[in-house]
Design a protein around this motif. Structure first.
Motif, PDB file in Angstrom:
ATOM      1  N   LYS A  37      17.942  18.370  -8.802  1.00 41.18           N
ATOM      2  CA  LYS A  37      19.067  18.079  -9.707  1.00 41.18           C
ATOM      3  C   LYS A  37      18.907  18.806 -11.032  1.00 41.18           C
ATOM      4  O   LYS A  37      19.875  19.337 -11.587  1.00 41.18           O
ATOM      5  N   ASN A  38      17.690  18.856 -11.552  1.00 36.88           N
ATOM      6  CA  ASN A  38      17.452  19.576 -12.798  1.00 36.88           C
ATOM      7  C   ASN A  38      17.615  21.082 -12.617  1.00 36.88           C
ATOM      8  O   ASN A  38      18.183  21.763 -13.477  1.00 36.88           O
ATOM      9  N   LEU A  39      17.134  21.598 -11.500  1.00 37.40           N
ATOM     10  CA  LEU A  39      17.295  23.025 -11.239  1.00 37.40           C
ATOM     11  C   LEU A  39      18.760  23.393 -11.010  1.00 37.40           C
ATOM     12  O   LEU A  39      19.177  24.511 -11.314  1.00 37.40           O
ATOM     13  N   GLN A  40      19.544  22.450 -10.516  1.00 39.95           N
ATOM     14  CA  GLN A  40      20.983  22.701 -10.362  1.00 39.95           C
ATOM     15  C   GLN A  40      21.621  22.922 -11.730  1.00 39.95           C
ATOM     16  O   GLN A  40      22.482  23.788 -11.893  1.00 39.95           O
ATOM     17  N   VAL A  41      21.202  22.145 -12.730  1.00 39.76           N
ATOM     18  CA  VAL A  41      21.701  22.330 -14.100  1.00 39.76           C
ATOM     19  C   VAL A  41      21.363  23.739 -14.577  1.00 39.76           C
ATOM     20  O   VAL A  41      22.210  24.437 -15.146  1.00 39.76           O
ATOM     21  N   LEU A  42      20.130  24.175 -14.330  1.00 36.22           N
ATOM     22  CA  LEU A  42      19.701  25.516 -14.721  1.00 36.22           C
ATOM     23  C   LEU A  42      20.511  26.583 -13.997  1.00 36.22           C
ATOM     24  O   LEU A  42      20.978  27.549 -14.608  1.00 36.22           O
ATOM     25  N   ARG A  43      20.722  26.406 -12.701  1.00 32.81           N
ATOM     26  CA  ARG A  43      21.494  27.378 -11.921  1.00 32.81           C
ATOM     27  C   ARG A  43      22.920  27.473 -12.445  1.00 32.81           C
ATOM     28  O   ARG A  43      23.463  28.567 -12.590  1.00 32.81           O
ATOM     29  N   GLU A  45      23.945  26.851 -15.407  1.00 31.00           N
ATOM     30  CA  GLU A  45      23.902  27.500 -16.720  1.00 31.00           C
ATOM     31  C   GLU A  45      23.749  29.017 -16.591  1.00 31.00           C
ATOM     32  O   GLU A  45      24.428  29.780 -17.274  1.00 31.00           O
ATOM     33  N   LEU A  46      22.841  29.452 -15.722  1.00 27.31           N
ATOM     34  CA  LEU A  46      22.581  30.884 -15.566  1.00 27.31           C
ATOM     35  C   LEU A  46      23.635  31.583 -14.715  1.00 27.31           C
ATOM     36  O   LEU A  46      23.820  32.796 -14.831  1.00 27.31           O
ATOM     37  N   GLY A  47      24.281  30.834 -13.842  1.00 28.35           N
ATOM     38  CA  GLY A  47      25.297  31.424 -12.966  1.00 28.35           C
ATOM     39  C   GLY A  47      24.719  32.344 -11.909  1.00 28.35           C
ATOM     40  O   GLY A  47      25.425  33.224 -11.406  1.00 28.35           O
ATOM     41  N   LYS A  48      23.445  32.135 -11.579  1.00 34.20           N
ATOM     42  CA  LYS A  48      22.785  32.969 -10.578  1.00 34.20           C
ATOM     43  C   LYS A  48      21.931  32.091  -9.670  1.00 34.20           C
ATOM     44  O   LYS A  48      21.389  31.082 -10.113  1.00 34.20           O
ATOM     45  N   PRO A  49      21.776  32.504  -8.415  1.00 41.31           N
ATOM     46  CA  PRO A  49      20.939  31.725  -7.496  1.00 41.31           C
ATOM     47  C   PRO A  49      19.492  31.664  -7.954  1.00 41.31           C
ATOM     48  O   PRO A  49      18.972  32.603  -8.558  1.00 41.31           O
ATOM     49  N   ILE A  50      18.859  30.539  -7.670  1.00 44.71           N
ATOM     50  CA  ILE A  50      17.448  30.320  -7.964  1.00 44.71           C
ATOM     51  C   ILE A  50      16.701  30.273  -6.640  1.00 44.71           C
ATOM     52  O   ILE A  50      17.119  29.578  -5.706  1.00 44.71           O
ATOM     53  N   THR A  51      15.601  31.005  -6.564  1.00 40.36           N
ATOM     54  CA  THR A  51      14.735  30.965  -5.393  1.00 40.36           C
ATOM     55  C   THR A  51      13.510  30.117  -5.729  1.00 40.36           C
ATOM     56  O   THR A  51      12.812  30.392  -6.712  1.00 40.36           O
ATOM     57  N   ILE A  81       9.786  29.051  -9.659  1.00 42.27           N
ATOM     58  CA  ILE A  81      11.088  29.651  -9.346  1.00 42.27           C
ATOM     59  C   ILE A  81      11.201  31.076  -9.872  1.00 42.27           C
ATOM     60  O   ILE A  81      10.523  31.461 -10.825  1.00 42.27           O
ATOM     61  N   ILE A  82      12.085  31.824  -9.235  1.00 42.52           N
ATOM     62  CA  ILE A  82      12.515  33.118  -9.751  1.00 42.52           C
ATOM     63  C   ILE A  82      14.032  33.146  -9.706  1.00 42.52           C
ATOM     64  O   ILE A  82      14.658  32.480  -8.869  1.00 42.52           O
ATOM     65  N   VAL A  83      14.609  33.888 -10.628  1.00 45.65           N
ATOM     66  CA  VAL A  83      16.055  34.068 -10.680  1.00 45.65           C
ATOM     67  C   VAL A  83      16.316  35.567 -10.683  1.00 45.65           C
ATOM     68  O   VAL A  83      15.853  36.281 -11.588  1.00 45.65           O
ATOM     69  N   GLN A  84      17.006  36.039  -9.666  1.00 48.58           N
ATOM     70  CA  GLN A  84      17.302  37.467  -9.531  1.00 48.58           C
ATOM     71  C   GLN A  84      17.977  37.993 -10.789  1.00 48.58           C
ATOM     72  O   GLN A  84      18.976  37.430 -11.242  1.00 48.58           O
ATOM     73  N   GLY A  85      17.397  39.036 -11.384  1.00 50.35           N
ATOM     74  CA  GLY A  85      18.008  39.677 -12.544  1.00 50.35           C
ATOM     75  C   GLY A  85      17.757  38.980 -13.869  1.00 50.35           C
ATOM     76  O   GLY A  85      18.313  39.379 -14.897  1.00 50.35           O
ATOM     77  N   VAL A  86      16.929  37.928 -13.868  1.00 56.54           N
ATOM     78  CA  VAL A  86      16.618  37.205 -15.101  1.00 56.54           C
ATOM     79  C   VAL A  86      15.094  37.124 -15.210  1.00 56.54           C
ATOM     80  O   VAL A  86      14.431  36.684 -14.272  1.00 56.54           O
ATOM     81  N   SER A  87      14.548  37.535 -16.330  1.00 56.64           N
ATOM     82  CA  SER A  87      13.092  37.519 -16.496  1.00 56.64           C
ATOM     83  C   SER A  87      12.574  36.088 -16.532  1.00 56.64           C
ATOM     84  O   SER A  87      13.300  35.151 -16.899  1.00 56.64           O
TER      85      SER A  87
END
Length: 130
Positions: A37-43, A45-51, A81-87
């Motif tokens: 649920k917390n990672l969903q908030v982050l996703r 916000e970033l508008g990008k998939p989280i692995t 986690i990693i987010v494609q295109g985000v450091s």
């Protein structure tokens, strides 16, 4: 519950499984759901998939990867986690901001550098940094 069980709009239980093994009890599952649920908030916000590269871990899995003796991963309330295109550093800063705004739960956060940079987040209830 199965690997395909949807925890949030964008996260399935299988993404947090320890080497394919599902959580052993309701308490661990509840912790995994909280992180999702917390990672969903982050996703959102970033508008990008989280692995999720590492979620819940059995003790054997944690030992095999050299995890901390009392790793939050073993109770299910942590994810690397990693987010494609985000450091990893930007993910870290975003988590810190969302925590300060009260949108994500307080917890541990660290941006790991190296060949495969990633960010750790957990829901321990207080902000820990290392």
């Amino acid at each position: 519950m199965s690997h395909d069980t949807q925890l949030t709009a964008n996260f399935r239980l299988g993404e947090f499984a320890s080497r394919g093994q599902l959580p052993p009890d309701v308490a661990t599952l509840a912790c995994i759901e909280r992180v999702a649920k917390n990672l969903q908030v982050l996703r959102d916000e970033l508008g990008k998939p989280i692995t999720v590269i590492s979620g819940w871990r059995t003790k054997a899995h944690n030992d095999a990867v050299g995890g901390a003796k009392h790793s939050r991963h073993m109770i299910g309330d942590a994810a690397d986690i990693i987010v494609q295109g985000v450091s990893a550093a930007e993910v870290y800063r975003t988590i810190e901001r969302l925590q300060a705004e009260g949108k994500m739960e307080a917890g541990g956060c660290h941006a790991y550098r190296g060949k495969y940079p990633f960010c750790h987040y957990d829901c321990r209830g207080w902000n820990a940094r290392w």
